[in-house]
Design a protein around this motif. Structure first.
Motif, PDB file in Angstrom:
ATOM      1  N   TYR A   1      -5.517  -2.819  -9.281  1.00  0.00           N
ATOM      2  CA  TYR A   1      -4.358  -1.930  -9.375  1.00  0.00           C
ATOM      3  C   TYR A   1      -3.620  -2.175 -10.696  1.00  0.00           C
ATOM      4  O   TYR A   1      -3.237  -1.229 -11.389  1.00  0.00           O
ATOM      5  CB  TYR A   1      -3.413  -2.140  -8.185  1.00  0.00           C
ATOM      6  CG  TYR A   1      -2.123  -1.409  -8.342  1.00  0.00           C
ATOM      7  CD1 TYR A   1      -2.048  -0.048  -8.070  1.00  0.00           C
ATOM      8  CD2 TYR A   1      -0.981  -2.051  -8.799  1.00  0.00           C
ATOM      9  CE1 TYR A   1      -0.863   0.649  -8.247  1.00  0.00           C
ATOM     10  CE2 TYR A   1       0.196  -1.367  -8.984  1.00  0.00           C
ATOM     11  CZ  TYR A   1       0.259  -0.017  -8.702  1.00  0.00           C
ATOM     12  OH  TYR A   1       1.425   0.675  -8.888  1.00  0.00           O
ATOM     13  N   MET A   2      -3.434  -3.439 -11.031  1.00  0.00           N
ATOM     14  CA  MET A   2      -2.737  -3.767 -12.275  1.00  0.00           C
ATOM     15  C   MET A   2      -3.488  -3.201 -13.483  1.00  0.00           C
ATOM     16  O   MET A   2      -2.867  -2.688 -14.410  1.00  0.00           O
ATOM     17  CB  MET A   2      -2.570  -5.289 -12.402  1.00  0.00           C
ATOM     18  CG  MET A   2      -1.602  -5.868 -11.396  1.00  0.00           C
ATOM     19  SD  MET A   2      -1.525  -7.677 -11.441  1.00  0.00           S
ATOM     20  CE  MET A   2      -0.712  -7.924 -13.020  1.00  0.00           C
ATOM     21  N   GLU A   3      -4.802  -3.286 -13.430  1.00  0.00           N
ATOM     22  CA  GLU A   3      -5.629  -2.750 -14.515  1.00  0.00           C
ATOM     23  C   GLU A   3      -5.454  -1.231 -14.621  1.00  0.00           C
ATOM     24  O   GLU A   3      -5.249  -0.695 -15.709  1.00  0.00           O
ATOM     25  CB  GLU A   3      -7.095  -3.099 -14.255  1.00  0.00           C
ATOM     26  CG  GLU A   3      -8.043  -2.681 -15.332  1.00  0.00           C
ATOM     27  CD  GLU A   3      -8.048  -3.614 -16.524  1.00  0.00           C
ATOM     28  OE1 GLU A   3      -8.411  -3.139 -17.615  1.00  0.00           O
ATOM     29  OE2 GLU A   3      -7.679  -4.784 -16.388  1.00  0.00           O
TER      30      GLU A   3
ATOM     31  N   SER B   1       0.832  -1.201   0.000  1.00  0.00           N
ATOM     32  CA  SER B   1       0.000   0.000   0.000  1.00  0.00           C
ATOM     33  C   SER B   1       0.871   1.258   0.000  1.00  0.00           C
ATOM     34  O   SER B   1       0.592   2.219  -0.731  1.00  0.00           O
ATOM     35  CB  SER B   1      -0.917  -0.016   1.221  1.00  0.00           C
ATOM     36  OG  SER B   1      -1.688   1.137   1.267  1.00  0.00           O
ATOM     37  N   ASP B   2       1.926   1.255   0.796  1.00  0.00           N
ATOM     38  CA  ASP B   2       2.826   2.413   0.872  1.00  0.00           C
ATOM     39  C   ASP B   2       3.513   2.681  -0.462  1.00  0.00           C
ATOM     40  O   ASP B   2       3.606   3.832  -0.894  1.00  0.00           O
ATOM     41  CB  ASP B   2       3.874   2.222   1.964  1.00  0.00           C
ATOM     42  CG  ASP B   2       3.294   2.307   3.363  1.00  0.00           C
ATOM     43  OD1 ASP B   2       2.128   2.742   3.517  1.00  0.00           O
ATOM     44  OD2 ASP B   2       4.002   1.897   4.321  1.00  0.00           O
ATOM     45  N   ILE B   3       4.002   1.623  -1.106  1.00  0.00           N
ATOM     46  CA  ILE B   3       4.698   1.873  -2.374  1.00  0.00           C
ATOM     47  C   ILE B   3       3.715   2.237  -3.493  1.00  0.00           C
ATOM     48  O   ILE B   3       4.106   2.919  -4.431  1.00  0.00           O
ATOM     49  CB  ILE B   3       5.634   0.719  -2.789  1.00  0.00           C
ATOM     50  CG1 ILE B   3       4.888  -0.590  -2.998  1.00  0.00           C
ATOM     51  CG2 ILE B   3       6.759   0.548  -1.789  1.00  0.00           C
ATOM     52  CD1 ILE B   3       5.762  -1.714  -3.531  1.00  0.00           C
ATOM     53  N   GLN B   4       2.458   1.835  -3.356  1.00  0.00           N
ATOM     54  CA  GLN B   4       1.456   2.299  -4.321  1.00  0.00           C
ATOM     55  C   GLN B   4       1.299   3.812  -4.224  1.00  0.00           C
ATOM     56  O   GLN B   4       1.156   4.495  -5.234  1.00  0.00           O
ATOM     57  CB  GLN B   4       0.095   1.638  -4.063  1.00  0.00           C
ATOM     58  CG  GLN B   4      -0.005   0.220  -4.552  1.00  0.00           C
ATOM     59  CD  GLN B   4      -1.353  -0.376  -4.216  1.00  0.00           C
ATOM     60  OE1 GLN B   4      -1.702  -0.504  -3.054  1.00  0.00           O
ATOM     61  NE2 GLN B   4      -2.089  -0.745  -5.241  1.00  0.00           N
ATOM     62  N   ARG B   5       1.315   4.301  -2.988  1.00  0.00           N
ATOM     63  CA  ARG B   5       1.137   5.739  -2.761  1.00  0.00           C
ATOM     64  C   ARG B   5       2.394   6.542  -3.018  1.00  0.00           C
ATOM     65  O   ARG B   5       2.356   7.598  -3.629  1.00  0.00           O
ATOM     66  CB  ARG B   5       0.690   5.992  -1.327  1.00  0.00           C
ATOM     67  CG  ARG B   5      -0.804   6.062  -1.173  1.00  0.00           C
ATOM     68  CD  ARG B   5      -1.123   6.410   0.236  1.00  0.00           C
ATOM     69  NE  ARG B   5      -0.574   5.310   1.038  1.00  0.00           N
ATOM     70  CZ  ARG B   5      -1.107   4.788   2.103  1.00  0.00           C
ATOM     71  NH1 ARG B   5      -2.176   5.317   2.595  1.00  0.00           N
ATOM     72  NH2 ARG B   5      -0.580   3.779   2.727  1.00  0.00           N
ATOM     73  N   TRP B   6       3.532   6.070  -2.496  1.00  0.00           N
ATOM     74  CA  TRP B   6       4.737   6.884  -2.473  1.00  0.00           C
ATOM     75  C   TRP B   6       5.768   6.500  -3.527  1.00  0.00           C
ATOM     76  O   TRP B   6       6.702   7.254  -3.761  1.00  0.00           O
ATOM     77  CB  TRP B   6       5.392   6.841  -1.090  1.00  0.00           C
ATOM     78  CG  TRP B   6       4.423   7.104   0.021  1.00  0.00           C
ATOM     79  CD1 TRP B   6       3.989   6.220   0.953  1.00  0.00           C
ATOM     80  CD2 TRP B   6       3.731   8.324   0.297  1.00  0.00           C
ATOM     81  NE1 TRP B   6       3.079   6.798   1.805  1.00  0.00           N
ATOM     82  CE2 TRP B   6       2.903   8.109   1.416  1.00  0.00           C
ATOM     83  CE3 TRP B   6       3.722   9.584  -0.282  1.00  0.00           C
ATOM     84  CZ2 TRP B   6       2.093   9.085   1.951  1.00  0.00           C
ATOM     85  CZ3 TRP B   6       2.908  10.561   0.249  1.00  0.00           C
ATOM     86  CH2 TRP B   6       2.114  10.313   1.351  1.00  0.00           C
TER      87      TRP B   6
ATOM     88  N   ASP C   1       5.492  -3.205  -9.790  1.00  0.00           N
ATOM     89  CA  ASP C   1       5.469  -3.753 -11.134  1.00  0.00           C
ATOM     90  C   ASP C   1       4.824  -5.145 -11.119  1.00  0.00           C
ATOM     91  O   ASP C   1       4.308  -5.580 -10.086  1.00  0.00           O
ATOM     92  CB  ASP C   1       6.888  -3.815 -11.711  1.00  0.00           C
ATOM     93  CG  ASP C   1       7.839  -4.655 -10.866  1.00  0.00           C
ATOM     94  OD1 ASP C   1       7.402  -5.265  -9.860  1.00  0.00           O
ATOM     95  OD2 ASP C   1       9.030  -4.713 -11.207  1.00  0.00           O
ATOM     96  N   LEU C   2       4.859  -5.829 -12.245  1.00  0.00           N
ATOM     97  CA  LEU C   2       4.250  -7.147 -12.356  1.00  0.00           C
ATOM     98  C   LEU C   2       4.842  -8.118 -11.342  1.00  0.00           C
ATOM     99  O   LEU C   2       4.115  -8.871 -10.691  1.00  0.00           O
ATOM    100  CB  LEU C   2       4.426  -7.704 -13.776  1.00  0.00           C
ATOM    101  CG  LEU C   2       3.943  -9.132 -14.002  1.00  0.00           C
ATOM    102  CD1 LEU C   2       2.445  -9.252 -13.775  1.00  0.00           C
ATOM    103  CD2 LEU C   2       4.306  -9.590 -15.399  1.00  0.00           C
ATOM    104  N   LEU C   3       6.141  -8.065 -11.153  1.00  0.00           N
ATOM    105  CA  LEU C   3       6.791  -8.965 -10.213  1.00  0.00           C
ATOM    106  C   LEU C   3       6.312  -8.723  -8.781  1.00  0.00           C
ATOM    107  O   LEU C   3       6.002  -9.666  -8.044  1.00  0.00           O
ATOM    108  CB  LEU C   3       8.313  -8.805 -10.300  1.00  0.00           C
ATOM    109  CG  LEU C   3       9.149  -9.793  -9.515  1.00  0.00           C
ATOM    110  CD1 LEU C   3       8.865 -11.227  -9.964  1.00  0.00           C
ATOM    111  CD2 LEU C   3      10.617  -9.477  -9.696  1.00  0.00           C
ATOM    112  N   CYS C   4       6.195  -7.470  -8.400  1.00  0.00           N
ATOM    113  CA  CYS C   4       5.729  -7.122  -7.057  1.00  0.00           C
ATOM    114  C   CYS C   4       4.270  -7.558  -6.859  1.00  0.00           C
ATOM    115  O   CYS C   4       3.918  -8.140  -5.828  1.00  0.00           O
ATOM    116  CB  CYS C   4       5.886  -5.626  -6.832  1.00  0.00           C
ATOM    117  SG  CYS C   4       5.548  -5.098  -5.150  1.00  0.00           S
TER     118      CYS C   4
END
Length: 170
Positions: free
Chosen positions: A69-71, A24-29, A34-37
């Protein structure tokens, strides 16, 4: 250490809430997952559901969130991503989302025999309700380039779904 490695380590240490928070944090900040994550998050959720160490059947919603999120970020899923999400929903007994995920993602990836096995297994889980889907998916598999010999388990489960439907008077 990358975020993906950190998330994998958190799931391995059974710190899945921390893994979700990190995601969630890396989505925001940033940096953006990426696909691997995203695949690692799904793999971790599957690990939780497969171990039965969870008390909340809503974990399938986490899988749906990752796919959403991927979409949004136009991250192209691949067949393993599809199969992980299908298996998570199936393990959580969230049957309609299995079919929704397949309908949305399958046109963009090439399903494999495992994909059809997950679909057939889901059809068996609700006797009398999804037998028609089992037939449809088995008809669809050859068009995806899958030979019937690769589908023995999925075919057997589809037959069971149909037999169960006849027992229920469907």
């Amino acid at each position: 250490m990358t975020y993906t490695s950190a998330i994998k380590a958190m799931f391995s240490a059974e710190q899945w809430r921390a893994a979700f928070q990190t995601f969630s944090d890396i989505q925001r900040w940033g940096p953006k997952p990426d696909l691997l994550c995203c695949s690692e998050i799904l793999r971790g959720v599957l690990q939780i559901t497969a171990a039965g160490d969870w008390h909340d059947r809503d974990l399938w919603r986490r899988a749906m969130d990752v796919l959403g999120y991927m979409e949004e970020e136009t991250i192209q899923p691949y067949v393993l991503t599809l199969n992980l999400a299908l298996e998570i929903c199936k393990d959580c007994r969230a049957l309609p989302p299995v079919f929704q995920i397949y309908e949305v993602i399958a046109p963009r990836v090439r399903p494999d025999p495992s994909t059809f096995e997950h679909l057939a297994s889901t059809c068996v889980m609700a006797p009398g309700q999804y037998w028609w889907r089992a037939i449809r998916y088995m008809e669809e598999a050859p068009a995806q380039g899958i030979h019937p010999q690769q589908m023995t388990v999925a075919i057997a489960k589809s037959i069971k779904a149909c037999v169960d439907a006849s027992s229920w008077g469907a």
